[in-house]
Design an enzyme around this catalytic site. Structure first.
Site, PDB file in Angstrom:
ATOM      1  N   CYS A  52       0.837  -1.198   0.000  1.00 47.31           N
ATOM      2  CA  CYS A  52       0.000   0.000   0.000  1.00 47.31           C
ATOM      3  C   CYS A  52       0.879   1.258   0.000  1.00 47.31           C
ATOM      4  O   CYS A  52       2.001   1.249   0.494  1.00 47.31           O
ATOM      5  CB  CYS A  52      -0.914   0.004   1.224  1.00 47.31           C
ATOM      6  SG  CYS A  52      -2.054   1.419   1.264  1.00 47.31           S
ATOM      7  N   ASP A  54       0.414   3.787   1.732  1.00 50.82           N
ATOM      8  CA  ASP A  54       0.377   4.340   3.090  1.00 50.82           C
ATOM      9  C   ASP A  54       1.796   4.595   3.627  1.00 50.82           C
ATOM     10  O   ASP A  54       2.662   3.719   3.540  1.00 50.82           O
ATOM     11  CB  ASP A  54      -0.366   3.335   4.000  1.00 50.82           C
ATOM     12  CG  ASP A  54      -0.739   3.931   5.339  1.00 50.82           C
ATOM     13  OD1 ASP A  54       0.178   4.380   6.067  1.00 50.82           O
ATOM     14  OD2 ASP A  54      -1.946   3.954   5.666  1.00 50.82           O
ATOM     15  N   ARG A  56       2.958   4.579   6.411  1.00 53.01           N
ATOM     16  CA  ARG A  56       3.360   3.774   7.579  1.00 53.01           C
ATOM     17  C   ARG A  56       3.897   2.402   7.216  1.00 53.01           C
ATOM     18  O   ARG A  56       4.241   1.618   8.100  1.00 53.01           O
ATOM     19  CB  ARG A  56       2.170   3.621   8.531  1.00 53.01           C
ATOM     20  CG  ARG A  56       1.710   4.946   9.119  1.00 53.01           C
ATOM     21  CD  ARG A  56       0.375   4.817   9.801  1.00 53.01           C
ATOM     22  NE  ARG A  56      -0.686   4.503   8.845  1.00 53.01           N
ATOM     23  CZ  ARG A  56      -1.964   4.317   9.179  1.00 53.01           C
ATOM     24  NH1 ARG A  56      -2.327   4.398  10.438  1.00 53.01           N
ATOM     25  NH2 ARG A  56      -2.861   4.048   8.246  1.00 53.01           N
ATOM     26  N   HIS A 105      -2.203  -4.036   5.086  1.00 47.84           N
ATOM     27  CA  HIS A 105      -1.837  -3.588   6.427  1.00 47.84           C
ATOM     28  C   HIS A 105      -3.074  -3.222   7.227  1.00 47.84           C
ATOM     29  O   HIS A 105      -4.108  -2.864   6.656  1.00 47.84           O
ATOM     30  CB  HIS A 105      -0.885  -2.384   6.349  1.00 47.84           C
ATOM     31  CG  HIS A 105      -1.516  -1.142   5.796  1.00 47.84           C
ATOM     32  ND1 HIS A 105      -2.004  -0.141   6.597  1.00 47.84           N
ATOM     33  CD2 HIS A 105      -1.767  -0.768   4.525  1.00 47.84           C
ATOM     34  CE1 HIS A 105      -2.505   0.813   5.835  1.00 47.84           C
ATOM     35  NE2 HIS A 105      -2.385   0.463   4.563  1.00 47.84           N
ATOM     36  N   CYS A 108      -6.037   0.035   6.944  1.00 44.33           N
ATOM     37  CA  CYS A 108      -5.824   0.592   5.597  1.00 44.33           C
ATOM     38  C   CYS A 108      -6.967   1.565   5.240  1.00 44.33           C
ATOM     39  O   CYS A 108      -8.139   1.185   5.211  1.00 44.33           O
ATOM     40  CB  CYS A 108      -5.739  -0.529   4.569  1.00 44.33           C
ATOM     41  SG  CYS A 108      -5.424   0.072   2.892  1.00 44.33           S
TER      42      CYS A 108
HETATM   43 ZN   LIG Z   1      -3.448   1.228   2.971  1.00 41.00          ZN
END
Ligand SMILES: [Zn+2]
Length: 198
Positions: A52, A54, A56, A105, A108
């Site tokens: 992803c 993202d 993080r 994750h 999400c």
């Molecule tokens: Zn995500």
């Protein structure tokens, strides 16, 4: 870091890297100028990961890897749409990468948005469509939805990519689905193609 040979060794190396990260023993391998110079003539990454976007889930940090180690494709919701499949096929077919991982994750935002199914602006609906297809009608649980999305993207990869399918059947390519906990960095393997897991 030695270069893992084959799908099983590649998965073990990813899991070892994640374990080092979790136990505060990360080495930050292959991150120097000498490594960049050594790779100038070409790359031979031993794992390809669809993760992803993202912030993080930075994959080289989570797996304690460096330049030339992992071929990273990141897009919100780790969806296997045409461009992502093409990118992973490049890794498998052209670069000879033996392991492909789809990594979701916890928490999400893209999966959460697909679950909520509220109107979204711009091109976001196009993205969420790829996740919505993974979800059971009426699903409300975010953890179950994240896992279902990973499994759906794995299926899409297998169904839509001849190269991936033949590689898996021949045992030269391993396909793995996993989820990383964004609160701890801990990885859970959901499923793996035959013979990949110890
Ligand atoms: Zn995500």
């Amino acid at each position: 870091m030695s270069h893992p040979d084959g799908p099983r060794a590649a998965l073990r190396t990813l899991l070892d890297g994640n374990r080092r990260f979790l136990s505060d023993e990360a080495r930050g391998p292959n991150r120097g100028l000498d490594r960049i110079a050594a790779l100038a003539g070409g790359q031979k990454p031993w794992a390809a990961i669809l993760g992803c976007a993202d912030s993080r889930v930075p994959l080289e940090i989570l797996f304690d890897a460096g330049f030339g180690d992992i071929f990273v494709v990141r897009v919100a919701g780790n969806v296997a749409s045409a461009e992502q499949i093409g990118s992973l096929e490049y890794a498998v077919v052209v670069l000879g990468t033996p392991l492909v991982m789809v990594l979701g994750h916890t928490g999400c935002g893209a999966v959460q948005a697909a679950l909520a199914d509220d109107p979204t602006p711009g091109r976001i609906p196009t993205l969420l469509h790829h996740i919505g297809a993974a979800l059971e009608p009426g699903e409300r649980d975010i953890d179950a939805a994240v896992a279902a999305n990973v499994r759906h993207q794995l299926r899409t990869l297998r169904n839509d990519s001849h190269a991936m399918r033949t590689g898996i059947e021949a045992g030269t390519v391993g396909l793995v689905g996993a989820v990383v906990d964004t609160a701890t960095g801990e990885l859970t393997v959901l499923e793996a193609s035959p013979g990949v897991r110890d």
